[in-house]
Design an enzyme around this catalytic site. Structure first.
Site, PDB file in Angstrom:
ATOM      1  N   TYR A 273     -35.707  15.513  18.916  1.00 49.57           N
ATOM      2  CA  TYR A 273     -35.474  16.837  18.178  1.00 49.57           C
ATOM      3  C   TYR A 273     -35.260  17.926  19.264  1.00 49.57           C
ATOM      4  CZ  TYR A 273     -36.118  15.013  13.555  1.00 49.57           C
ATOM      5  OH  TYR A 273     -35.889  14.349  12.345  1.00 49.57           O
TER       6      TYR A 273
ATOM      7  N   ASN B 121     -28.292  21.005   6.238  1.00 50.92           N
ATOM      8  CA  ASN B 121     -28.310  21.190   7.686  1.00 50.92           C
ATOM      9  C   ASN B 121     -29.528  21.775   8.212  1.00 50.92           C
ATOM     10  OD1 ASN B 121     -26.023  19.970   7.759  1.00 50.92           O
ATOM     11  ND2 ASN B 121     -24.722  21.715   8.020  1.00 50.92           N
ATOM     12  N   VAL B 122     -30.112  21.487   9.288  1.00 49.66           N
ATOM     13  CA  VAL B 122     -31.227  22.090   9.926  1.00 49.66           C
ATOM     14  C   VAL B 122     -31.010  22.959  11.108  1.00 49.66           C
ATOM     15  CG1 VAL B 122     -32.886  20.007   8.977  1.00 49.66           C
ATOM     16  CG2 VAL B 122     -31.572  20.113  11.289  1.00 49.66           C
ATOM     17  N   ASP B 123     -29.637  23.091  11.427  1.00 51.32           N
ATOM     18  CA  ASP B 123     -29.282  23.621  12.724  1.00 51.32           C
ATOM     19  C   ASP B 123     -29.364  25.248  12.700  1.00 51.32           C
ATOM     20  OD1 ASP B 123     -27.117  24.155  11.253  1.00 51.32           O
ATOM     21  OD2 ASP B 123     -25.812  22.419  12.023  1.00 51.32           O
TER      22      ASP B 123
ATOM     23  N   HIS C   6     -33.594  20.478   3.993  1.00 52.38           N
ATOM     24  CA  HIS C   6     -34.153  19.752   4.689  1.00 52.38           C
ATOM     25  C   HIS C   6     -34.867  20.527   6.074  1.00 52.38           C
ATOM     26  CE1 HIS C   6     -31.184  16.418   3.216  1.00 52.38           C
ATOM     27  NE2 HIS C   6     -32.164  16.667   2.387  1.00 52.38           N
TER      28      HIS C   6
ATOM     29  N   CYS D 176     -47.400  22.526  11.846  1.00 51.89           N
ATOM     30  CA  CYS D 176     -48.933  21.956  12.284  1.00 51.89           C
ATOM     31  C   CYS D 176     -49.326  21.059  11.409  1.00 51.89           C
ATOM     32  CB  CYS D 176     -50.028  22.945  12.486  1.00 51.89           C
ATOM     33  SG  CYS D 176     -51.475  22.462  12.926  1.00 51.89           S
TER      34      CYS D 176
ATOM     35  N   CYS E   2     -54.323  26.645  15.936  1.00 52.41           N
ATOM     36  CA  CYS E   2     -55.489  25.776  15.693  1.00 52.41           C
ATOM     37  C   CYS E   2     -55.674  24.683  16.914  1.00 52.41           C
ATOM     38  CB  CYS E   2     -55.761  25.167  14.299  1.00 52.41           C
ATOM     39  SG  CYS E   2     -54.561  23.923  14.236  1.00 52.41           S
TER      40      CYS E   2
ATOM     41  N   THR F  81     -19.960  17.111   3.554  1.00 55.63           N
ATOM     42  CA  THR F  81     -21.291  16.067   3.271  1.00 55.63           C
ATOM     43  C   THR F  81     -20.848  14.839   2.569  1.00 55.63           C
ATOM     44  OG1 THR F  81     -23.590  15.832   2.146  1.00 55.63           O
ATOM     45  CG2 THR F  81     -21.636  17.340   0.817  1.00 55.63           C
TER      46      THR F  81
ATOM     47  N   ASN G 242     -13.540  18.043   2.443  1.00 58.43           N
ATOM     48  CA  ASN G 242     -13.870  16.938   3.210  1.00 58.43           C
ATOM     49  C   ASN G 242     -12.664  16.316   3.529  1.00 58.43           C
ATOM     50  OD1 ASN G 242     -15.074  14.310   4.447  1.00 58.43           O
ATOM     51  ND2 ASN G 242     -17.123  15.421   3.505  1.00 58.43           N
TER      52      ASN G 242
HETATM   53  P1  OAD Z   1     -23.080  12.455   6.761  1.00 56.33           P
HETATM   54  O1  OAD Z   1     -22.947  12.290   8.315  1.00 56.33           O
HETATM   55  O2  OAD Z   1     -23.603  11.579   6.063  1.00 56.33           O
HETATM   56  O3  OAD Z   1     -21.689  13.129   6.513  1.00 56.33           O
HETATM   57  C1  OAD Z   1     -20.801  14.208   7.056  1.00 56.33           C
HETATM   58  C2  OAD Z   1     -19.696  14.247   6.234  1.00 56.33           C
HETATM   59  O4  OAD Z   1     -18.710  15.433   6.917  1.00 56.33           O
HETATM   60  C3  OAD Z   1     -18.628  13.151   6.333  1.00 56.33           C
HETATM   61  O5  OAD Z   1     -18.396  12.953   4.544  1.00 56.33           O
HETATM   62  C4  OAD Z   1     -17.384  13.693   6.728  1.00 56.33           C
HETATM   63  O6  OAD Z   1     -16.172  12.877   6.429  1.00 56.33           O
HETATM   64  C5  OAD Z   1     -17.638  15.073   6.804  1.00 56.33           C
HETATM   65  N1  OAD Z   1     -16.944  15.766   7.896  1.00 56.33           N
HETATM   66  C6  OAD Z   1     -16.826  15.273   9.206  1.00 56.33           C
HETATM   67  N2  OAD Z   1     -15.935  16.473   9.988  1.00 56.33           N
HETATM   68  C7  OAD Z   1     -15.565  17.342   8.927  1.00 56.33           C
HETATM   69  C8  OAD Z   1     -15.211  18.721   8.845  1.00 56.33           C
HETATM   70  N3  OAD Z   1     -14.497  19.228  10.093  1.00 56.33           N
HETATM   71  N4  OAD Z   1     -15.107  19.542   7.759  1.00 56.33           N
HETATM   72  C9  OAD Z   1     -15.716  19.075   6.674  1.00 56.33           C
HETATM   73  N5  OAD Z   1     -16.137  17.911   6.519  1.00 56.33           N
HETATM   74  C10 OAD Z   1     -16.455  16.960   7.787  1.00 56.33           C
HETATM   75  O7  OAD Z   1     -23.958  13.955   6.807  1.00 56.33           O
HETATM   76  P2  OAD Z   1     -24.607  14.719   5.371  1.00 56.33           P
HETATM   77  O8  OAD Z   1     -23.891  14.448   4.376  1.00 56.33           O
HETATM   78  O9  OAD Z   1     -25.153  15.986   6.050  1.00 56.33           O
HETATM   79  O10 OAD Z   1     -30.950  14.053   6.233  1.00 56.33           O
HETATM   80  O11 OAD Z   1     -26.015  14.003   5.678  1.00 56.33           O
HETATM   81  C11 OAD Z   1     -26.992  14.080   4.693  1.00 56.33           C
HETATM   82  C12 OAD Z   1     -28.438  14.031   5.305  1.00 56.33           C
HETATM   83  O12 OAD Z   1     -28.282  12.627   5.843  1.00 56.33           O
HETATM   84  C13 OAD Z   1     -28.605  14.811   6.335  1.00 56.33           C
HETATM   85  O13 OAD Z   1     -29.083  16.281   5.874  1.00 56.33           O
HETATM   86  C14 OAD Z   1     -29.662  14.273   6.814  1.00 56.33           C
HETATM   87  C15 OAD Z   1     -29.057  12.764   6.967  1.00 56.33           C
HETATM   88  O14 OAD Z   1     -30.024  11.811   7.049  1.00 56.33           O
HETATM   89  C16 OAD Z   1     -32.251  14.062   6.676  1.00 56.33           C
HETATM   90  O15 OAD Z   1     -32.231  14.164   7.884  1.00 56.33           O
HETATM   91  C17 OAD Z   1     -33.533  14.133   5.555  1.00 56.33           C
END
Ligand code: OAD
Length: 229
Positions: free
Chosen positions: A50, A86-88, A103, A111, A133, A171, A196
């Protein structure tokens, strides 16, 4: 209108997505790093991962896609919500204020004893301890196998339910319950648009698919929608 975003919108900031080539999960097993069991087994290893990700984010800049959504909020006001997996913190750094973090945040620790949430100092290393604490803290994110915190989930469902247009950006729509927000928006009658470059779990149920990167389409689309041509 609301937007539901995933790691693809941060890809253009240089942050790896989770799945696919070069993704965060490519070299690691999620169970080894992003579960309560992994943390219980080796908290130092989980914290190092992290810290590495947090430093990557600190060096990154918001992408044109993040900025376009912030511009949209400035015009639409509170009726526009960014619901992000996203967590960023890059949506907030781009200027978005109405952001629901489903997330959690990689910038925060929580803590494990008293629950206090704190900003992680930029130069932090190793296991973080609570400044109140002294208990061991964990990253302030949601891990696999954990329930979504109720407050952001309620806010996200509310925003998805009242959106007339629901944008699904960057996503894979593969992680639930988050991806279920697309169905909430559809059931409430929203016009749904996916942005996407690749097909996703949502592609066959949204109304419109734009096969392009967020930064390729969002700035121009927002300019046009706002009458800037
Ligand atoms: P993924 O890695 O599953 O998907 C990323 C998506 O972004 C894919 O569909 C890519 O095609 C797309 N992508 C890549 N470049 C792009 C761009 N320039 N513009 C638009 N889209 C693009 O990531 P998430 O869907 O965010 O959870 O994943 C969901 C969750 O899975 C995250 O929040 C995390 C992970 O495990 C936890 O950690 C709980």
């Amino acid at each position: 209108m609301s937007a539901f975003t995933g790691s693809g919108i941060s890809a253009e900031s240089g942050i790896p997505t989770f799945r696919g080539d070069g993704g965060f999960w490519e070299g690691f097993r999620a169970e080894d790093l992003a579960t309560p069991e992994a943390f219980a087994g080796d908290p130092g290893r989980v914290w190092e991962w992290y810290h590495w990700r947090r430093r990557l984010v600190a060096e990154a800049e918001p992408s044109p896609g993040h900025t376009a959504l912030a511009d949209l909020e400035r015009v639409l006001g509170e009726s526009f919500t960014v619901i992000t997996q996203n967590v960023d913190g890059l949506h907030q750094r781009a200027g978005s204020r109405n952001v629901v973090e489903l997330h959690g945040s990689i910038l925060e620790s929580r803590c494990t004893e008293c629950g206090r949430v704190e900003q992680i100092p930029d130069d932090a290393e190793g296991i973080i301890y609570c400044t109140a604490c002294g208990g061991p803290a964990r990253p302030g994110v949601v891990w696999f196998g954990e329930a979504m915190p109720p407050q952001p989930w309620r806010a996200a469902v509310e925003a998805a339910s009242r959106a007339s247009v629901f944008l699904v950006i960057g996503t894979s729509a593969s992680v639930y319950p988050a991806a279920g927000l697309i169905d909430v928006a559809l059931a409430a009658g929203a016009f749904t648009v996916e942005v996407n470059p690749e097909p996703t779990g949502a592609s066959d149920r949204v109304h419109r698919v734009i096969r392009a990167g967020a930064g390729q389409v969002l700035p121009a689309a927002v300019r046009e929608a706002l009458g800037g041509g």
